[in-house]
Design a protein around this motif. Sequence first.
Motif, PDB file in Angstrom:
ATOM      1  N   ALA A 173       0.464  -1.306  -0.103  1.00 27.06           N
ATOM      2  CA  ALA A 173      -0.521  -0.082   0.112  1.00 27.06           C
ATOM      3  C   ALA A 173       1.637   1.210   0.103  1.00 27.06           C
ATOM      4  O   ALA A 173       0.901   2.195  -0.631  1.00 27.06           O
ATOM      5  CB  ALA A 173      -1.033  -0.235   1.174  1.00 27.06           C
ATOM      6  N   ARG A 221       2.084   2.093  -3.436  1.00 30.62           N
ATOM      7  CA  ARG A 221       1.668   1.819  -4.951  1.00 30.62           C
ATOM      8  C   ARG A 221       1.286   3.410  -4.064  1.00 30.62           C
ATOM      9  O   ARG A 221       0.585   4.575  -5.244  1.00 30.62           O
ATOM     10  CB  ARG A 221      -0.289   1.320  -4.076  1.00 30.62           C
ATOM     11  N   GLU A 255      -5.222   8.786  -6.960  1.00 28.90           N
ATOM     12  CA  GLU A 255      -6.043   8.010  -5.857  1.00 28.90           C
ATOM     13  C   GLU A 255      -4.402   7.105  -6.686  1.00 28.90           C
ATOM     14  O   GLU A 255      -4.902   5.857  -7.244  1.00 28.90           O
ATOM     15  CB  GLU A 255      -7.697   7.732  -5.712  1.00 28.90           C
ATOM     16  N   GLY A 269      -6.122   3.586  -5.313  1.00 27.31           N
ATOM     17  CA  GLY A 269      -6.178   3.074  -5.467  1.00 27.31           C
ATOM     18  C   GLY A 269      -6.748   1.979  -7.368  1.00 27.31           C
ATOM     19  O   GLY A 269      -6.438   2.026  -7.927  1.00 27.31           O
ATOM     20  N   ARG A 270      -6.318   3.519  -8.158  1.00 27.72           N
ATOM     21  CA  ARG A 270      -5.973   3.208  -9.598  1.00 27.72           C
ATOM     22  C   ARG A 270      -5.408   2.553  -9.718  1.00 27.72           C
ATOM     23  O   ARG A 270      -4.640   2.706 -11.039  1.00 27.72           O
ATOM     24  CB  ARG A 270      -5.590   4.830 -10.225  1.00 27.72           C
ATOM     25  N   LYS A 300      -1.166  -6.731  -3.726  1.00 25.25           N
ATOM     26  CA  LYS A 300      -2.437  -7.058  -3.351  1.00 25.25           C
ATOM     27  C   LYS A 300      -1.699  -6.069  -2.187  1.00 25.25           C
ATOM     28  O   LYS A 300      -1.369  -6.754  -1.246  1.00 25.25           O
ATOM     29  CB  LYS A 300      -2.892  -8.289  -3.673  1.00 25.25           C
ATOM     30  N   ASP A 301      -2.969  -5.123  -1.552  1.00 25.61           N
ATOM     31  CA  ASP A 301      -2.867  -4.736  -0.580  1.00 25.61           C
ATOM     32  C   ASP A 301      -3.208  -5.780   0.608  1.00 25.61           C
ATOM     33  O   ASP A 301      -2.989  -4.871   2.512  1.00 25.61           O
ATOM     34  CB  ASP A 301      -3.591  -3.484  -0.208  1.00 25.61           C
ATOM     35  N   ALA A 340     -11.665   2.291 -11.556  1.00 26.08           N
ATOM     36  CA  ALA A 340     -10.906   2.476 -10.155  1.00 26.08           C
ATOM     37  C   ALA A 340     -12.170   1.711  -9.321  1.00 26.08           C
ATOM     38  O   ALA A 340     -12.242   0.786  -8.109  1.00 26.08           O
ATOM     39  CB  ALA A 340      -9.677   2.958 -10.307  1.00 26.08           C
ATOM     40  N   ALA A 343     -13.107  -1.193  -7.396  1.00 28.86           N
ATOM     41  CA  ALA A 343     -13.170  -1.204  -5.871  1.00 28.86           C
ATOM     42  C   ALA A 343     -14.341  -2.034  -5.411  1.00 28.86           C
ATOM     43  O   ALA A 343     -15.030  -2.647  -4.410  1.00 28.86           O
ATOM     44  CB  ALA A 343     -13.597  -0.138  -5.130  1.00 28.86           C
TER      45      ALA A 343
END
Length: 559
Positions: free
Chosen positions: A34, A37, A49, A51-52, A63-64, A91, A95
């Motif tokens: 994370a 990222r 962001e 998350g994108r 993966k987080d 994204a 999510a």
Amino acid sequence: MASDEAPAPAAERIRVVGKWAGALEVDLGAWTVAMLRAEVARRVGDGVEPGRVGLIFGGRVLKDDPLASLREAGLKGNAKVLSSLTSPDRAKEIAAEAAKAKAEEEHAARLVRLWEAAKSLSQRHTDGSFLEDEDYNLDLEDQSGQKVMFGSVDDMKALKMALMLHQKAKTQMKKEMYKEALDVLTMAEEAFSLCDSKLIEKVDNVPMLQLDIVWCYFVLRDVSCLEVAGSRLEKARLGFERSHGKDSTRFRILQAGRQADLAIYVRLELLEGVVAYYNGHTEKARGSLTSAHAKYLQLQVPEEAITMLVDMGYEARSAKRALKMTGYDIQSSVDLLCEEREKKIRRRQENLQRQKDIMEQMKYGKTPMNKAVDMQKLKGFTDIGFEKDLAAEALRINENDADKALDLLTNPEENCILQSKIQAKRSRASRGFGAGVLGAGSSSSGAAAASTAPAINNPQALVNVPPQAVDGNATEENAVGGNDPPEGNNAHQAEDVTGEVDWNVEDTNPHPVPVPARDVSMENELANGLTGDALDDYDIDVSSEGQAIAEYLSLLESA
């Protein structure tokens, strides 16, 4: 001079390529996926962001979850990580999909917990075991509030399990959680299928379940279930006819002429009309909806009648329910309210007595197989003159075998030895070395019988049951479930070694019965949802049904 501070961990370089390319100095042991990222998102700029940002290393997506360091994720010095950037909409989709998958996983896990908790609760109170920390007792009752005991022990377990799950689903339906309720109703249906079909035909719980399932289909507007909905409604009507009688004649007789089931038939006929409408059977749909509408009008209680009963001291909700079930007859409503009040008082008294019985039962300790002393058999011994503590210990060490206990009690020598052992325990307890009269260990004052008994929704549950199926012996319902033996509980064994029985107060059970782990919170959730109100299932607010009836009658007229 040597520094007192610990040296900072050496940073290692990793290379990022793709949407952003460059080298990053990171602490592989401290940085997480994370964090990497977020750093790449910052380097990309434009307010991207995290998350994108997608990260790929060694052919796999990083993966987080689960949270791990980069080193634990497999990265080493000079590792190459590919970065990508999804569109904002994509994204959000990812999510949302992840959140949905997580919610489904949690829901599935919760259903498993519900099933196991219901299974655990249903198995207690039937095997003679008890739990010191349990504060409720489960019994089956008919409409009149009488205890019901029919079929085999397995039938009783399955029936209790089904009723608990059904009640849980009804609670969810009242909260408008229809999708979740549908899953629990399906589990309740599976539990009902474990019962002897000839026994459950005598009660209306199963057709009520079928009706609730189709109502969930209707509220969720699941037209794809039309075919199976029609089949379920046919089963429901046949089930009601078997238990209530043709045109509810048997139900009316047993309910002193009251129409407590009227709301059920409003919902049933509405759903039958809806299914007929979508299947193109216009006249059948019109007939069902018209009949449902007539019954719906009968359930519209005048405010003056409610006010009259409220002025007499009754609650508005109870008054309205009584009036609906008696056709607005004031005197019949008062009679019904008085009956319900008497039932509550009687149940409260029974619960207090049950609490005393459980506390006494716990005092005698557990058998070598972790069961409680059979109080019915103990009563039989005391009725013929045996001292209670002596008889209880004889039953306990002989695993509730009445014949062996009687042989022990009637053998002067063995009886004398047993009395000596009991007296020794009492002496040890009085000096603070023992716990309880018979060394049963400490007991919780919370082991009470609570007024949460699931009711069988059939007023003649005991009428059509063969006499041999109704057992007044409460041994299978007397105890609360099993648990690990408390400290100080010496499970004694009787061994025939030298021609006499020896009870060594220091002995422990060499073959302890394994006790499965309990899901206490889920068990409490199920038990606390039980109302013990036999008429609660018939007390349906038909306002939604009234709107639906008007809607579909209007559609028929326009067609």
